[in-house]
Design an enzyme around this catalytic site. Structure first.
Site, PDB file in Angstrom:
ATOM      1  N   GLY A 146       6.422  -0.681  -4.097  1.00 29.71           N
ATOM      2  CA  GLY A 146       7.414   0.383  -3.970  1.00 29.71           C
ATOM      3  C   GLY A 146       8.668   0.110  -4.784  1.00 29.71           C
ATOM      4  O   GLY A 146       9.242   1.021  -5.390  1.00 29.71           O
ATOM      5  N   THR A 147       9.097  -1.143  -4.810  1.00 31.58           N
ATOM      6  CA  THR A 147      10.316  -1.483  -5.549  1.00 31.58           C
ATOM      7  C   THR A 147      10.155  -1.117  -7.023  1.00 31.58           C
ATOM      8  O   THR A 147      11.044  -0.493  -7.624  1.00 31.58           O
ATOM      9  CB  THR A 147      10.597  -2.999  -5.415  1.00 31.58           C
ATOM     10  OG1 THR A 147      10.818  -3.284  -4.029  1.00 31.58           O
ATOM     11  CG2 THR A 147      11.803  -3.426  -6.225  1.00 31.58           C
ATOM     12  N   ASN A 161      13.612   3.595   6.353  1.00 27.84           N
ATOM     13  CA  ASN A 161      12.886   2.423   6.814  1.00 27.84           C
ATOM     14  C   ASN A 161      13.455   1.814   8.089  1.00 27.84           C
ATOM     15  O   ASN A 161      12.736   1.173   8.841  1.00 27.84           O
ATOM     16  CB  ASN A 161      12.858   1.349   5.707  1.00 27.84           C
ATOM     17  CG  ASN A 161      14.185   1.205   5.002  1.00 27.84           C
ATOM     18  OD1 ASN A 161      14.716   2.172   4.440  1.00 27.84           O
ATOM     19  ND2 ASN A 161      14.739   0.014   5.022  1.00 27.84           N
ATOM     20  N   GLN A 169       7.821   4.773   3.253  1.00 28.51           N
ATOM     21  CA  GLN A 169       7.645   4.692   4.713  1.00 28.51           C
ATOM     22  C   GLN A 169       6.949   5.926   5.291  1.00 28.51           C
ATOM     23  O   GLN A 169       6.338   5.847   6.355  1.00 28.51           O
ATOM     24  CB  GLN A 169       8.998   4.504   5.413  1.00 28.51           C
ATOM     25  CG  GLN A 169       9.693   3.195   5.109  1.00 28.51           C
ATOM     26  CD  GLN A 169       8.974   1.975   5.708  1.00 28.51           C
ATOM     27  OE1 GLN A 169       8.072   2.092   6.552  1.00 28.51           O
ATOM     28  NE2 GLN A 169       9.359   0.799   5.261  1.00 28.51           N
ATOM     29  N   SER A 197       3.870   2.524  -1.647  1.00 30.63           N
ATOM     30  CA  SER A 197       3.645   1.073  -1.614  1.00 30.63           C
ATOM     31  C   SER A 197       2.376   0.795  -0.818  1.00 30.63           C
ATOM     32  O   SER A 197       2.242   1.271   0.315  1.00 30.63           O
ATOM     33  CB  SER A 197       4.849   0.394  -0.950  1.00 30.63           C
ATOM     34  OG  SER A 197       4.555  -0.951  -0.681  1.00 30.63           O
ATOM     35  N   HIS A 214       1.171  -1.964   0.685  1.00 30.97           N
ATOM     36  CA  HIS A 214       1.184  -2.747   1.934  1.00 30.97           C
ATOM     37  C   HIS A 214       1.851  -2.010   3.086  1.00 30.97           C
ATOM     38  O   HIS A 214       1.747  -2.419   4.229  1.00 30.97           O
ATOM     39  CB  HIS A 214       1.798  -4.138   1.700  1.00 30.97           C
ATOM     40  CG  HIS A 214       3.271  -4.156   1.475  1.00 30.97           C
ATOM     41  ND1 HIS A 214       4.169  -4.594   2.412  1.00 30.97           N
ATOM     42  CD2 HIS A 214       4.030  -3.785   0.405  1.00 30.97           C
ATOM     43  CE1 HIS A 214       5.407  -4.515   1.936  1.00 30.97           C
ATOM     44  NE2 HIS A 214       5.343  -4.026   0.723  1.00 30.97           N
ATOM     45  N   THR A 265      -2.394  -5.990 -17.360  1.00 25.34           N
ATOM     46  CA  THR A 265      -3.701  -5.735 -16.743  1.00 25.34           C
ATOM     47  C   THR A 265      -3.507  -5.325 -15.288  1.00 25.34           C
ATOM     48  O   THR A 265      -2.770  -5.968 -14.541  1.00 25.34           O
ATOM     49  CB  THR A 265      -4.576  -7.009 -16.838  1.00 25.34           C
ATOM     50  OG1 THR A 265      -4.721  -7.318 -18.225  1.00 25.34           O
ATOM     51  CG2 THR A 265      -5.941  -6.791 -16.206  1.00 25.34           C
ATOM     52  N   CYS A 270      17.483  -8.175   5.292  1.00 21.74           N
ATOM     53  CA  CYS A 270      16.896  -9.383   5.862  1.00 21.74           C
ATOM     54  C   CYS A 270      15.876  -9.983   4.911  1.00 21.74           C
ATOM     55  O   CYS A 270      15.103 -10.840   5.290  1.00 21.74           O
ATOM     56  CB  CYS A 270      16.242  -9.067   7.202  1.00 21.74           C
ATOM     57  SG  CYS A 270      15.067  -7.749   7.085  1.00 21.74           S
TER      58      CYS A 270
END
Ligand code: PLP
Length: 381
Positions: free
Chosen positions: A78-79, A154, A182, A202, A204, A240, A325
């Site tokens: 996502g970043t 988030n 999110q 994202s 994950h 790749t 965090c």
């Protein structure tokens, strides 16, 4: 019993907004991709097999989130998707960024436009202030804007009024980038239905492996690459492609359907009722606005968030505090400060139910949270 719920010693993982547990289908897809030796750019049969897997994943992600396959750029997460949107679409535009956007959006915006980035304020319920956005967009003689508004926050789960924001952007010739990291998989998300120009995902956060994300682009937009290279991803992102993470992302996206939203919302409501019954002084931040079904931001006045997170962790309950965090250090939450919470912005924890949560994890949270609050009260008395 949902997966992840069983076992007397099972930890109570309630930090899905940091990372969702891996979905079995995503795991299987990633493992199958690990066994493909080819590079998707090679012309031989092994390369073509890898390419087929990559393009199938692209089609699945495009279909799932209202884009065209040619408009899907796979990234590392996502970043990077946010950074590609800001760098690739924001140059030469005025950048208008929501006050509660993720640090990845703010950092990229500052890298592109420095102190010229303009904040779109939020109201006290956490939703973007559309009147303020309209006024910013209507400034005479200002260059066209790129507006960044997230679909869901988030920390609080608050959903922004994106359809209205998109209409305002269109009316003023502005582009709209939506960080849907999110929201995707939890509430309906479609680039086309939203009328947005780009959208970040994202893997994950959907229950896929860490290491892949995507930027979805509406037809006609072609951002310059952040990482130029061998022409991969239509020249928009060199390198790749990480096939296992991408195949896992696509499999997770196919499974992460908002149909589970009602069940998660019922668990979240039970959790919040329990908190209110245990502690009348506690507040649920953002509760006045529409929210993600899995997220609860719970403020316990007078108790630093870090103290709460550590106390709960010692009992096996995993939650988080504000956004800052990432280095293991908890600071006051800029999101909650933007909502006008002042010093209390350092006293809220985020409980985010994973896709496989069941009632037992909510009860374990309430037992641990209630005991923590009692202990702190006795100590303060
Ligand atoms: N955007 C939002 C709203 C997020 O919550 C996060 C991660 O917490 C990101 C972007 C960054 O995503 P990633 O961890 O895939 O880089």
């Amino acid at each position: 019993m949902p997966r992840g719920e069983a076992g007397a010693h099972a930890e109570t993982y309630l930090d899905a907004n940091a990372t969702e547990p891996l979905r079995p289908a995503a795991r299987e897809a990633a493992i199958a991709a690990f066994d493909l030796p080819g590079n998707p750019s090679s012309v031989h049969a092994a390369g073509r097999a890898a390419r087929r897997l990559l393009e199938t994943a692209r089609e699945q992600v495009a279909a799932r989130f209202g884009a065209r396959p040619a408009g899907v750029v796979f990234t590392a997460g996502g970043t990077e998707a946010n950074a590609l949107a800001l760098h690739g679409l924001g140059a030469g535009r005025r950048l208008l960024v929501g006050a509660t956007e993720h640090p990845s959006v703010w950092a990229a915006a500052r890298a592109v436009a420095g102190e010229a980035v303009v904040t779109v304020p939020v109201r006290s319920d956490g939703q973007a202030d559309l009147e303020a956005l309209a006024a910013l967009l209507a400034r005479p003689a200002a260059p066209p804007a790129l507006v960044c508004l997230m679909a869901a926050n988030n920390e609080t789960g608050v959903l922004h009024p994106l359809a209205e924001a998109a209409a305002l952007c269109r009316a003023h010739g502005a582009l709209l980038h939506v960080d849907a990291v999110q929201a995707a998989g939890r509430v309906p998300v479609s680039l086309a239905a939203l009328g947005a120009d780009s959208l970040a995902l994202s893997g994950h956060k959907l229950g896929g492996p860490k290491g892949a994300g995507a930027l979805l682009l509406r037809p006609g937009l072609d951002p310059a690459p952040l990482v130029p290279g061998g022409g991969q991803e239509r020249g928009r992102r060199g390198g790749t492609e990480p096939l296992p993470a991408i195949a896992g992302l696509a499999a997770a996206a196919a499974e992460a359907l908002p149909e589970r939203a009602a069940a998660l919302a019922a668990l979240r409501d039970r959790l919040e009722e329990g908190v209110r019954a245990l502690a009348p002084e506690a507040r649920i931040v953002g509760a006045a606005a529409p929210r993600l079904p899995n997220t609860s931001c719970i403020l316990l006045p007078g108790v630093p968030a870090e103290t709460q997170v550590i106390a709960l962790d010692l009992t096996g309950v995993r939650v988080s505090a504000g956004a800052a965090c990432s280095s293991g250090k908890v600071a006051r939450s800029p999101v909650l400060e933007a909502m006008g919470l002042g010093a209390a912005a350092g006293e809220a924890i985020r409980v985010s139910l994973p896709w496989n949560a069941g009632g037992a994890s909510v009860e374990r949270f309430l037992a641990a949270w209630g005991a923590m609050r009692e202990r702190l009260r006795r100590r303060a008395a």
